[in-house]
Design a protein around this motif. Structure first.
Motif, short mmCIF file in Angstrom:
data_model
loop_
_atom_site.label_atom_id
_atom_site.label_comp_id
_atom_site.label_asym_id
_atom_site.label_seq_id
_atom_site.Cartn_x
_atom_site.Cartn_y
_atom_site.Cartn_z
N ASP A 1 4.64 6.72 3.25
CA ASP A 1 4.53 8.03 3.92
C ASP A 1 4.35 7.85 5.43
N LEU A 2 3.62 6.83 5.83
CA LEU A 2 3.35 6.61 7.24
C LEU A 2 4.63 6.34 8.03
N SER B 1 6.69 9.38 8.58
CA SER B 1 5.95 10.26 9.48
C SER B 1 6.12 9.83 10.93
N PRO C 1 0.85 -1.20 0.00
CA PRO C 1 0.00 0.00 0.00
C PRO C 1 0.88 1.25 0.00
N VAL C 2 0.62 2.14 -0.95
CA VAL C 2 1.53 3.26 -1.16
C VAL C 2 1.60 4.19 0.05
N ASP C 3 0.53 4.27 0.83
CA ASP C 3 0.55 5.20 1.96
C ASP C 3 1.53 4.79 3.05
N SER D 1 -4.45 2.21 13.29
CA SER D 1 -4.83 2.10 11.88
C SER D 1 -4.18 0.89 11.22
#
Length: 206
Positions: free
Chosen positions: A22-23, A26, A17-19, A74
């Motif tokens: 970023d996660l 972060s 999953p591409v997110d 999440s």
């Protein structure tokens, strides 16, 4: 980028999953931001040690702990959803009803009548959907099989029926597991930067 974030991103499987790309940075960004704030507080000559500790605790409670906890919740949910989907596919195979129960009962009776070696070999190699459904639709002993043989037959049947969806699920499970590991490392780093021991930090994170 934080070197630990780079390491975990490099461990994500293809198609992740591409997110997550970023996660993970972060999460470590939260730690880096808190580290700078905590060091500035502790370097403030106007604060006593007690005052500095209180200010660090306040800074910790104001966002970093909650932010990492939300990220973990999440990822945990998404991992649980992937595991649940694997179970759904398995149930579809094990609870299939393509043949009458009477025929499946006959097949199980016939299997029990075979010599053990022949029975095990047949079940392990069969491509007959009736035999598979008869075996998998009832407890292992009704077909005269050891539990481990029955379990391997179930795994093989699920893989044969849903190889592509299972490959996708495996990729998601690995991706979310790597993300969880990254978040745990970030949480450990945050605790060390805060100066709290594990027990006190966990109370803040609860």
């Amino acid at each position: 980028m934080n070197p630990k974030a780079e390491m975990f991103i490099g461990r994500l499987p293809a198609g992740h999953p591409v997110d997550l790309a970023d996660l993970i940075p972060s999460a470590f960004g939260v730690v880096d931001g808190f580290r700078e704030k905590a060091r500035a507080i502790r370097a403030d000559p106007t604060l006593s040690k007690i005052g500095a500790d209180a200010a660090v605790e306040k800074a910790l409670k104001s966002g970093p702990v909650a932010h990492l906890s939300q990220m973990k919740a999440s990822v945990d949910k998404r991992l649980a959803d992937a595991v649940k989907q694997r179970g759904v596919l398995r149930d579809r195979v094990l609870k299939a009803e393509n043949f009458p129960e009477a025929r499946k009962t006959e097949v199980r009776t016939w299997l029990r009548s075979l010599p053990e070696i022949e029975r095990l070999k047949l079940v392990s190699s069969t491509n007959d959907p009736l035999i598979s459904e008869a075996v998998l639709g009832a407890p292992h002993y009704l077909s005269g099989l050891p539990q481990d043989v029955w379990s391997r037959a179930a795994d093989a049947a699920v893989e044969a029926a849903y190889s592509e969806p299972l490959a996708q699920i495996a990729m998601l499970e690995r991706s979310y597991s790597e993300a969880r590991a990254a978040l745990q490392v970030a949480a450990d780093d945050l605790r060390r930067e805060s100066g709290f021991d594990t027990k006190d930090f966990e109370k803040l994170a609860a």
